[in-house]
Design an enzyme around this catalytic site. Structure first.
Site, PDB file in Angstrom:
ATOM      1  N   TRP A  41       0.813  -1.213   0.000  1.00 63.03           N
ATOM      2  CA  TRP A  41       0.000   0.000   0.000  1.00 63.03           C
ATOM      3  C   TRP A  41       0.849   1.268   0.000  1.00 63.03           C
ATOM      4  O   TRP A  41       0.304   2.376  -0.051  1.00 63.03           O
ATOM      5  CB  TRP A  41      -0.953  -0.002   1.197  1.00 63.03           C
ATOM      6  CG  TRP A  41      -0.293  -0.295   2.502  1.00 63.03           C
ATOM      7  CD1 TRP A  41       0.252   0.607   3.363  1.00 63.03           C
ATOM      8  CD2 TRP A  41      -0.103  -1.586   3.094  1.00 63.03           C
ATOM      9  NE1 TRP A  41       0.776  -0.036   4.458  1.00 63.03           N
ATOM     10  CE2 TRP A  41       0.563  -1.391   4.338  1.00 63.03           C
ATOM     11  CE3 TRP A  41      -0.434  -2.893   2.714  1.00 63.03           C
ATOM     12  CZ2 TRP A  41       0.912  -2.443   5.176  1.00 63.03           C
ATOM     13  CZ3 TRP A  41      -0.087  -3.936   3.558  1.00 63.03           C
ATOM     14  CH2 TRP A  41       0.565  -3.717   4.768  1.00 63.03           C
ATOM     15  N   ARG A  42       2.154   1.118   0.052  1.00 65.04           N
ATOM     16  CA  ARG A  42       3.029   2.263  -0.182  1.00 65.04           C
ATOM     17  C   ARG A  42       3.464   2.310  -1.644  1.00 65.04           C
ATOM     18  O   ARG A  42       3.682   3.386  -2.188  1.00 65.04           O
ATOM     19  CB  ARG A  42       4.261   2.195   0.740  1.00 65.04           C
ATOM     20  CG  ARG A  42       3.936   2.435   2.202  1.00 65.04           C
ATOM     21  CD  ARG A  42       5.186   2.507   3.068  1.00 65.04           C
ATOM     22  NE  ARG A  42       4.857   2.776   4.471  1.00 65.04           N
ATOM     23  CZ  ARG A  42       5.740   2.905   5.436  1.00 65.04           C
ATOM     24  NH1 ARG A  42       7.042   2.786   5.164  1.00 65.04           N
ATOM     25  NH2 ARG A  42       5.360   3.146   6.683  1.00 65.04           N
TER      26      ARG A  42
ATOM     27  N   GLU B 280      -5.463   0.073   6.173  1.00 65.06           N
ATOM     28  CA  GLU B 280      -5.698   0.735   7.454  1.00 65.06           C
ATOM     29  C   GLU B 280      -6.641  -0.070   8.337  1.00 65.06           C
ATOM     30  O   GLU B 280      -6.439  -0.160   9.550  1.00 65.06           O
ATOM     31  CB  GLU B 280      -6.256   2.150   7.220  1.00 65.06           C
ATOM     32  CG  GLU B 280      -5.223   3.151   6.756  1.00 65.06           C
ATOM     33  CD  GLU B 280      -4.091   3.331   7.749  1.00 65.06           C
ATOM     34  OE1 GLU B 280      -4.378   3.499   8.956  1.00 65.06           O
ATOM     35  OE2 GLU B 280      -2.921   3.300   7.331  1.00 65.06           O
TER      36      GLU B 280
ATOM     37  N   THR C 210      -3.045  -4.920  14.611  1.00 69.30           N
ATOM     38  CA  THR C 210      -2.422  -6.092  13.990  1.00 69.30           C
ATOM     39  C   THR C 210      -1.079  -5.686  13.393  1.00 69.30           C
ATOM     40  O   THR C 210      -0.970  -4.644  12.743  1.00 69.30           O
ATOM     41  CB  THR C 210      -3.322  -6.683  12.883  1.00 69.30           C
ATOM     42  OG1 THR C 210      -4.622  -6.945  13.422  1.00 69.30           O
ATOM     43  CG2 THR C 210      -2.739  -7.976  12.340  1.00 69.30           C
TER      44      THR C 210
ATOM     45  N   LEU D 141      -6.623 -12.896  10.859  1.00 72.52           N
ATOM     46  CA  LEU D 141      -6.188 -11.561  11.279  1.00 72.52           C
ATOM     47  C   LEU D 141      -6.761 -11.192  12.642  1.00 72.52           C
ATOM     48  O   LEU D 141      -6.227 -10.318  13.324  1.00 72.52           O
ATOM     49  CB  LEU D 141      -6.620 -10.502  10.255  1.00 72.52           C
ATOM     50  CG  LEU D 141      -5.730 -10.296   9.042  1.00 72.52           C
ATOM     51  CD1 LEU D 141      -6.299  -9.195   8.165  1.00 72.52           C
ATOM     52  CD2 LEU D 141      -4.299  -9.961   9.444  1.00 72.52           C
ATOM     53  N   GLY D 142      -7.853 -11.812  13.027  1.00 72.72           N
ATOM     54  CA  GLY D 142      -8.511 -11.449  14.272  1.00 72.72           C
ATOM     55  C   GLY D 142      -9.393 -10.231  14.104  1.00 72.72           C
ATOM     56  O   GLY D 142      -9.424  -9.594  13.052  1.00 72.72           O
ATOM     57  N   TYR D 143     -10.133  -9.908  15.183  1.00 72.18           N
ATOM     58  CA  TYR D 143     -11.063  -8.781  15.147  1.00 72.18           C
ATOM     59  C   TYR D 143     -11.892  -8.811  13.862  1.00 72.18           C
ATOM     60  O   TYR D 143     -11.889  -7.871  13.065  1.00 72.18           O
ATOM     61  CB  TYR D 143     -10.315  -7.451  15.265  1.00 72.18           C
ATOM     62  CG  TYR D 143      -9.613  -7.263  16.584  1.00 72.18           C
ATOM     63  CD1 TYR D 143     -10.298  -6.800  17.705  1.00 72.18           C
ATOM     64  CD2 TYR D 143      -8.261  -7.563  16.715  1.00 72.18           C
ATOM     65  CE1 TYR D 143      -9.653  -6.627  18.921  1.00 72.18           C
ATOM     66  CE2 TYR D 143      -7.612  -7.393  17.942  1.00 72.18           C
ATOM     67  CZ  TYR D 143      -8.312  -6.933  19.030  1.00 72.18           C
ATOM     68  OH  TYR D 143      -7.682  -6.762  20.234  1.00 72.18           O
TER      69      TYR D 143
END
Length: 267
Positions: A23-24, A36, A42, A79-81
């Site tokens: 993403w850069r 984001e 994470t 990834l969780g959440y």
């Protein structure tokens, strides 16, 4: 430390600390928004491979909006959440419905999207559009605390934003924030962990033994196949109420659905 001295130090550090990320390389608003949401609580090392897989399956905002939630949760798993995946999916649908598939540039419109708070909106504006906005997150706090609030406690985000406004590189905000993120990460790796002086700091609760852990276990199982409620209970019910709480939350949030006694991810 004045602004020029700080920027000289920051960019000198950046010469050796810069981290290459997808993403850069591609700073499109879609890439930035996905990254984001993934990066919230994470680590980058876990996000990079998952991000690449996610973009391969959902290469555009329209593709993400059109996909069933079950597919999004399956790709996200690990990834969780997982609620973040639902927010991202909802935001994509809102962008398609309200903005013709174009992620808005304005903070006010970004804040109307699911899962987008003030700091995430600021990050999207800075990284995708090179807009000189102010926002703070963990690594940025670490840098500001270290150089400008070293012997203070109970520091508010308003105080940090005022200081950030004094040192922000308004001509190159994207590069400035990349440098802040990389420098903050480096400081923490070298033992500078000072976020507890923030009035807004909340230590993340342990995963082991939490309702959040059971939520993740249920989602992970259902990405493989549907199960009966009894089978899920047999796998994860420890008799302390966590399974019932996790199951009720997931169902109320629309992340799982039941047909008779069979439970599956929401399609």
């Amino acid at each position: 430390m004045n602004r020029d001295t700080f920027l000289d130090l920051l960019y000198t550090k950046q010469e050796s600390l810069y981290r290459d990320m997808p993403w850069r390389r591609d700073t499109s608003a879609y890439y930035v928004m996905v990254s984001e949401l993934m990066l919230q609580q994470t680590q980058v090392s876990r996000v990079v491979p998952k991000f690449s897989q996610f973009i391969a399956d959902f290469p555009t905002i329209a593709a993400l909006a059109a996909a069933p939630l079950s597919q999004v949760l399956t790709i996200w798993s690990g990834l969780g959440y997982n609620r973040r995946a639902k927010f991202l999916h909802q935001a994509a649908q809102q962008i398609v419905d309200r903005h013709g598939g174009v992620i808005p540039h304005e903070r006010e419109e970004l804040l109307k999207l699911s899962g987008i708070g003030v700091n995430t909106a600021g990050a999207i504006m800075a990284y995708a559009h090179n807009t000189p906005v102010l926002f703070v997150e963990t690594n940025i706090r670490t840098v500001l605390f270290h150089h400008f609030f070293e012997h203070q406690v109970d520091v508010t985000d308003r105080m940090l934003l005022q200081q950030l406004e004094q040192v922000l590189d308004t001509e190159n905000p994207r590069v400035f924030y990349w440098a802040m993120m990389d420098y903050g990460t480096w400081l923490k790796k070298n033992g500078i962990r000072n976020n507890s002086v923030s009035r807004h700091y909340r230590k993340q609760s342990p995963l082991a033994g939490s309702v959040r852990e059971v939520r993740g276990q249920i989602i992970r199982t259902l990405t493989q196949q549907s199960e009966t409620i009894a089978a899920l209970q047999a796998l994860y019910d420890s008799g302390d109420g966590r399974f019932e709480q996790a199951y009720t939350q997931l169902e109320a949030e629309g992340m799982i659905q039941s047909t008779g006694n069979t439970v599956s991810l929401t399609n």
